[in-house]
Write a protein that holds these residues in place. Sequence first.
Motif, short mmCIF file in Angstrom:
data_model
loop_
_atom_site.label_atom_id
_atom_site.label_comp_id
_atom_site.label_asym_id
_atom_site.label_seq_id
_atom_site.Cartn_x
_atom_site.Cartn_y
_atom_site.Cartn_z
N PRO A 191 -4.71 3.62 10.82
CA PRO A 191 -5.82 3.85 9.89
C PRO A 191 -5.79 2.99 8.63
N ILE A 192 -4.66 2.35 8.34
CA ILE A 192 -4.56 1.67 7.05
C ILE A 192 -5.65 0.62 6.88
N LYS A 193 -5.82 -0.23 7.89
CA LYS A 193 -6.81 -1.30 7.74
C LYS A 193 -8.24 -0.77 7.72
N THR A 194 -8.50 0.25 8.55
CA THR A 194 -9.87 0.78 8.55
C THR A 194 -10.19 1.44 7.21
N HIS A 195 -9.25 2.19 6.69
CA HIS A 195 -9.50 2.86 5.41
C HIS A 195 -9.65 1.85 4.28
N TRP A 196 -8.76 0.87 4.31
CA TRP A 196 -8.77 -0.07 3.20
C TRP A 196 -10.01 -0.96 3.24
N SER A 197 -10.41 -1.37 4.43
CA SER A 197 -11.59 -2.24 4.52
C SER A 197 -12.81 -1.52 3.96
N LEU A 222 -0.90 -8.57 0.87
CA LEU A 222 -0.15 -7.99 -0.24
C LEU A 222 -0.96 -6.90 -0.95
N GLU A 223 -2.24 -7.22 -1.15
CA GLU A 223 -3.12 -6.26 -1.83
C GLU A 223 -3.20 -4.95 -1.03
N MET A 224 -3.32 -5.12 0.29
CA MET A 224 -3.42 -3.95 1.15
C MET A 224 -2.11 -3.14 1.10
N ALA A 225 -0.99 -3.84 1.09
CA ALA A 225 0.31 -3.16 1.04
C ALA A 225 0.42 -2.36 -0.26
N ARG A 226 -0.03 -2.98 -1.36
CA ARG A 226 0.04 -2.28 -2.66
C ARG A 226 -0.85 -1.04 -2.65
N SER A 250 -1.90 0.72 -0.06
CA SER A 250 -1.41 1.80 0.80
C SER A 250 -0.19 2.47 0.17
N GLU A 251 0.61 1.69 -0.53
CA GLU A 251 1.79 2.25 -1.19
C GLU A 251 1.39 3.23 -2.30
N ALA A 252 0.36 2.85 -3.05
CA ALA A 252 -0.12 3.72 -4.14
C ALA A 252 -0.63 5.04 -3.56
N ILE A 253 -1.34 4.96 -2.44
CA ILE A 253 -1.86 6.20 -1.82
C ILE A 253 -0.70 7.06 -1.32
N ARG A 254 0.24 6.40 -0.67
CA ARG A 254 1.39 7.13 -0.12
C ARG A 254 2.19 7.83 -1.22
N LYS A 255 2.29 7.18 -2.37
CA LYS A 255 3.05 7.78 -3.49
C LYS A 255 2.41 9.08 -3.93
N LYS A 256 1.06 9.08 -3.92
CA LYS A 256 0.35 10.29 -4.34
C LYS A 256 0.39 11.36 -3.26
N ASP A 257 0.36 10.91 -2.00
CA ASP A 257 0.23 11.84 -0.89
C ASP A 257 0.90 11.21 0.33
#
Length: 216
Positions: A60-66, A88-92, A94-101
């Motif tokens: 889901p990462i790419k679909t959500h981020w796009s 890199l932007e996508m990694a950042r 997804s990392e920010a989202i993961r940190k919250k949840d």
Amino acid sequence: MATAINMENTSVAHNFENSRKPKYILLFSGKRKCGKDYITDILHTRIGDQESVIIKLSGPIKTHWSKTASLDLNKLLGNGEYKEHYRLEMARWSEAIRKKDNGYFCRAAIDMYNAHDKPIWIVSDARRKTDIQWFKENYGDACKAIRIIASPEIREQRGWKFTSGIDDAETECDLDDFDNWDLQIENNTNNIEAALEQILKLIRFNTLPFFIQFCD
Ligand SMILES: Nc1ncnc2c1ncn2[C@@H]1O[C@H](COP(=O)(O)OP(=O)(O)OP(=O)(O)O)[C@@H](O)[C@H]1O
């Protein structure tokens, strides 16, 4: 192997609260080119499509981020410059989202692969301790953590080449010191029968009709 993906459903796990609990969740992890996809695809075929589903947490990462960043999903899914440009932007993001949840992408993947009514979930790409932790917190003993191990030489034969920034990143290394595996299997040869047998034993899957095996 083609796995049914609900590309339309990019919102996060609306059905989650009401979903049925699976009987088993097999959480596979291992270094790049150790054979995660190879083994989980064969396992999925062996158990059957009715009873099992492959879940890719990265799905889901790419679909959500796009959607979030209004980008072209098809280009992101490809192997070209576009993907590299946004990696890199996508990694950042997804990392920010993961940190919250830390369950955000787990829930999204469960939805995306329509896993809710399948009794066995085969998660093919657990990468972080928090991935395993989230599933265990939500599904307890149904979860079995499985580490696939292949030697560096064999992985190289399978196409792996050490890449700085990937092989030394958290996504590749976070589970290196995890010590609570339910099963560790070696995948250094072409014969995976013994490994499959160990996995199936772990979930007590045998040749009895499915409805008998999984009656409580
Ligand atoms: N036991 C095996 N016998 C024969 N070929 C194998 C075996 N295990 C893996 N392979 C092959 O090795 C290659 C890498 O395997 P696979 O894609 O499953 O690794 P992976 O761990 O999913 O890699 P990545 O982390 O990069 O996605 C594939 O071409 C696969 O077919």
